[in-house]
Design a protein around this motif. Structure first.
Motif, PDB file in Angstrom:
ATOM      1  N   ALA A  31      18.635  -7.083   3.386  1.00 35.81           N
ATOM      2  CA  ALA A  31      18.605  -8.070   2.306  1.00 35.81           C
ATOM      3  C   ALA A  31      19.866  -7.952   1.463  1.00 35.81           C
ATOM      4  CB  ALA A  31      17.370  -7.839   1.424  1.00 35.81           C
ATOM      5  N   ALA A  32      20.143  -8.988   0.696  1.00 35.51           N
ATOM      6  CA  ALA A  32      21.329  -8.992  -0.163  1.00 35.51           C
ATOM      7  C   ALA A  32      21.232  -7.937  -1.256  1.00 35.51           C
ATOM      8  CB  ALA A  32      21.536 -10.371  -0.779  1.00 35.51           C
ATOM      9  N   PHE A  33      20.026  -7.688  -1.755  1.00 36.75           N
ATOM     10  CA  PHE A  33      19.791  -6.641  -2.746  1.00 36.75           C
ATOM     11  C   PHE A  33      18.315  -6.287  -2.733  1.00 36.75           C
ATOM     12  CE2 PHE A  33      19.602 -10.676  -5.024  1.00 36.75           C
ATOM     13  CZ  PHE A  33      18.441 -10.586  -5.759  1.00 36.75           C
ATOM     14  N   VAL A  34      17.987  -5.161  -3.346  1.00 35.07           N
ATOM     15  CA  VAL A  34      16.606  -4.680  -3.398  1.00 35.07           C
ATOM     16  C   VAL A  34      16.229  -4.446  -4.860  1.00 35.07           C
ATOM     17  CG1 VAL A  34      15.026  -2.836  -2.709  1.00 35.07           C
ATOM     18  CG2 VAL A  34      16.840  -3.563  -1.157  1.00 35.07           C
ATOM     19  N   THR A  35      15.043  -4.854  -5.230  1.00 31.62           N
ATOM     20  CA  THR A  35      14.544  -4.610  -6.579  1.00 31.62           C
ATOM     21  C   THR A  35      13.672  -3.357  -6.556  1.00 31.62           C
ATOM     22  OG1 THR A  35      14.563  -6.982  -6.997  1.00 31.62           O
ATOM     23  CG2 THR A  35      13.311  -5.607  -8.542  1.00 31.62           C
ATOM     24  N   TRP A  36      14.145  -2.331  -7.274  1.00 34.44           N
ATOM     25  CA  TRP A  36      13.466  -1.039  -7.336  1.00 34.44           C
ATOM     26  C   TRP A  36      12.784  -0.871  -8.692  1.00 34.44           C
ATOM     27  CZ3 TRP A  36      12.944   1.779  -3.113  1.00 34.44           C
ATOM     28  CH2 TRP A  36      13.906   1.704  -2.101  1.00 34.44           C
ATOM     29  N   ILE A  37      11.703  -0.101  -8.679  1.00 34.69           N
ATOM     30  CA  ILE A  37      11.035   0.303  -9.912  1.00 34.69           C
ATOM     31  C   ILE A  37      11.066   1.817  -9.961  1.00 34.69           C
ATOM     32  CG2 ILE A  37       8.908   0.284 -11.233  1.00 34.69           C
ATOM     33  CD1 ILE A  37       8.237  -2.315  -9.988  1.00 34.69           C
ATOM     34  N   GLY A  38      11.641   2.354 -11.032  1.00 34.62           N
ATOM     35  CA  GLY A  38      11.741   3.800 -11.191  1.00 34.62           C
ATOM     36  C   GLY A  38      10.629   4.338 -12.071  1.00 34.62           C
ATOM     37  N   PHE A  39      10.063   5.433 -11.637  1.00 31.66           N
ATOM     38  CA  PHE A  39       9.027   6.138 -12.390  1.00 31.66           C
ATOM     39  C   PHE A  39       9.531   7.554 -12.625  1.00 31.66           C
ATOM     40  CE2 PHE A  39       6.914   2.861  -9.972  1.00 31.66           C
ATOM     41  CZ  PHE A  39       5.947   2.362 -10.822  1.00 31.66           C
ATOM     42  N   ARG A  40       9.553   8.002 -13.855  1.00 36.85           N
ATOM     43  CA  ARG A  40       9.984   9.360 -14.180  1.00 36.85           C
ATOM     44  C   ARG A  40       8.749  10.261 -14.128  1.00 36.85           C
ATOM     45  NH1 ARG A  40      14.522  11.606 -16.348  1.00 36.85           N
ATOM     46  NH2 ARG A  40      15.409   9.612 -16.948  1.00 36.85           N
ATOM     47  N   THR A  41       8.366  10.602 -12.910  1.00 39.20           N
ATOM     48  CA  THR A  41       7.160  11.393 -12.730  1.00 39.20           C
ATOM     49  C   THR A  41       7.158  12.047 -11.355  1.00 39.20           C
ATOM     50  OG1 THR A  41       4.736  11.343 -12.756  1.00 39.20           O
ATOM     51  CG2 THR A  41       5.833   9.415 -11.837  1.00 39.20           C
ATOM     52  N   ALA A  42       6.474  13.147 -11.249  1.00 39.20           N
ATOM     53  CA  ALA A  42       6.185  13.757  -9.948  1.00 39.20           C
ATOM     54  C   ALA A  42       4.748  13.442  -9.546  1.00 39.20           C
ATOM     55  CB  ALA A  42       6.394  15.265 -10.015  1.00 39.20           C
ATOM     56  N   ASP A  43       4.066  12.672 -10.390  1.00 34.34           N
ATOM     57  CA  ASP A  43       2.668  12.323 -10.172  1.00 34.34           C
ATOM     58  C   ASP A  43       2.574  11.037  -9.349  1.00 34.34           C
ATOM     59  OD1 ASP A  43      -0.066  12.058 -10.236  1.00 34.34           O
ATOM     60  OD2 ASP A  43      -0.212  11.775 -12.410  1.00 34.34           O
ATOM     61  N   TYR A  44       2.783  11.182  -8.059  1.00 27.87           N
ATOM     62  CA  TYR A  44       2.617  10.067  -7.138  1.00 27.87           C
ATOM     63  C   TYR A  44       2.103  10.615  -5.816  1.00 27.87           C
ATOM     64  CZ  TYR A  44       6.968  11.479  -4.866  1.00 27.87           C
ATOM     65  OH  TYR A  44       7.947  12.184  -4.208  1.00 27.87           O
ATOM     66  N   LYS A  45       1.490   9.758  -5.042  1.00 24.77           N
ATOM     67  CA  LYS A  45       1.045  10.200  -3.725  1.00 24.77           C
ATOM     68  C   LYS A  45       1.162   9.061  -2.729  1.00 24.77           C
ATOM     69  CE  LYS A  45      -3.874   9.601  -4.689  1.00 24.77           C
ATOM     70  NZ  LYS A  45      -5.177  10.248  -4.690  1.00 24.77           N
ATOM     71  N   ILE A  46       1.475   9.461  -1.528  1.00 26.62           N
ATOM     72  CA  ILE A  46       1.524   8.551  -0.392  1.00 26.62           C
ATOM     73  C   ILE A  46       0.198   8.725   0.340  1.00 26.62           C
ATOM     74  CG2 ILE A  46       2.713   7.925   1.733  1.00 26.62           C
ATOM     75  CD1 ILE A  46       4.466   7.557  -0.774  1.00 26.62           C
ATOM     76  N   ILE A  47      -0.529   7.640   0.513  1.00 28.46           N
ATOM     77  CA  ILE A  47      -1.831   7.670   1.181  1.00 28.46           C
ATOM     78  C   ILE A  47      -1.599   7.210   2.622  1.00 28.46           C
ATOM     79  CG2 ILE A  47      -4.199   6.802   1.130  1.00 28.46           C
ATOM     80  CD1 ILE A  47      -3.469   6.221  -1.969  1.00 28.46           C
ATOM     81  N   ASP A  48      -1.684   8.141   3.535  1.00 38.48           N
ATOM     82  CA  ASP A  48      -1.224   7.908   4.902  1.00 38.48           C
ATOM     83  C   ASP A  48      -2.150   8.590   5.916  1.00 38.48           C
ATOM     84  OD1 ASP A  48       0.358   7.416   7.145  1.00 38.48           O
ATOM     85  OD2 ASP A  48       1.756   9.044   6.692  1.00 38.48           O
ATOM     86  N   PRO A  49      -3.367   8.069   6.083  1.00 38.41           N
ATOM     87  CA  PRO A  49      -4.325   8.749   6.955  1.00 38.41           C
ATOM     88  C   PRO A  49      -3.923   8.807   8.432  1.00 38.41           C
ATOM     89  CG  PRO A  49      -5.194   6.635   6.211  1.00 38.41           C
ATOM     90  CD  PRO A  49      -3.920   6.873   5.456  1.00 38.41           C
ATOM     91  N   LYS A  50      -3.026   7.925   8.871  1.00 45.95           N
ATOM     92  CA  LYS A  50      -2.625   7.895  10.282  1.00 45.95           C
ATOM     93  C   LYS A  50      -1.239   8.491  10.528  1.00 45.95           C
ATOM     94  CE  LYS A  50      -5.574   4.039  11.422  1.00 45.95           C
ATOM     95  NZ  LYS A  50      -5.686   2.744  12.073  1.00 45.95           N
ATOM     96  N   ASN A  51      -0.679   9.152   9.515  1.00 49.36           N
ATOM     97  CA  ASN A  51       0.630   9.799   9.621  1.00 49.36           C
ATOM     98  C   ASN A  51       1.735   8.819  10.055  1.00 49.36           C
ATOM     99  OD1 ASN A  51       2.281  12.053   9.287  1.00 49.36           O
ATOM    100  ND2 ASN A  51       2.142  12.579  11.451  1.00 49.36           N
ATOM    101  N   LEU A  52       1.763   7.662   9.416  1.00 44.78           N
ATOM    102  CA  LEU A  52       2.740   6.623   9.731  1.00 44.78           C
ATOM    103  C   LEU A  52       3.934   6.615   8.783  1.00 44.78           C
ATOM    104  CD1 LEU A  52       0.205   3.746  10.465  1.00 44.78           C
ATOM    105  CD2 LEU A  52       1.529   5.061  12.143  1.00 44.78           C
TER     106      LEU A  52
END
Length: 137
Positions: A38-59
């Motif tokens: 893409a020409a550009f990407v819109t990112w959202i920054g969070f100043r935290t270590a409190d996040y999780k990736i929910i990935d039951p199938k290891n994808l």
């Protein structure tokens, strides 16, 4: 604690990140252009270590570009995660985790604040908003 929630395109990989977001902006760097197609990407920054990736199938997979970990779903190809990993960098980017705005389903109440790496923008897109346009972060 409130969490922003989102997912990849096929919804097989989901994520949650502690609110509130700290920054929203459009990145025009060459790496984002190539990885997202893409020409550009819109990112959202969070100043935290409190996040999780929910990935039951290891994808969920991470591509290490040398300066950042960029996460994507290996099923649908959605690239939606960015975390700076270069410890020697003086930038405060390493203190944030970023998710693409388009993959977040939660209403965040924060609009894009600026364009970054604007000097790397593609020549075939005209940007006419009034947001600040920076050549770096």
């Amino acid at each position: 604690m409130q969490y922003a929630k989102g997912a990849c395109q096929c919804k097989k990989v989901q994520f949650e990140v502690a609110m509130p977001p700290s920054w929203v902006g459009h990145c025009h760097c060459h790496q984002c252009q190539q990885i997202h197609g893409a020409a550009f990407v819109t990112w959202i920054g969070f100043r935290t270590a409190d996040y999780k990736i929910i990935d039951p199938k290891n994808l969920f997979k991470i591509y290490n570009s040398g300066k950042a970990d960029r996460g994507f779903c290996s099923s649908c190809g959605s690239s939606f995660y960015f975390k700076r990993n270069k410890k020697s960098d003086a930038s405060d980017w390493k203190d944030f985790v970023y998710f693409t705005r388009t993959n977040i389903i939660t209403n965040l109440g924060l609009e894009p604040q600026e364009h970054i790496f604007y000097g790397s923008r593609v020549s075939w897109i005209s940007i006419s908003d009034n947001l600040p346009k920076k050549d770096t972060v």
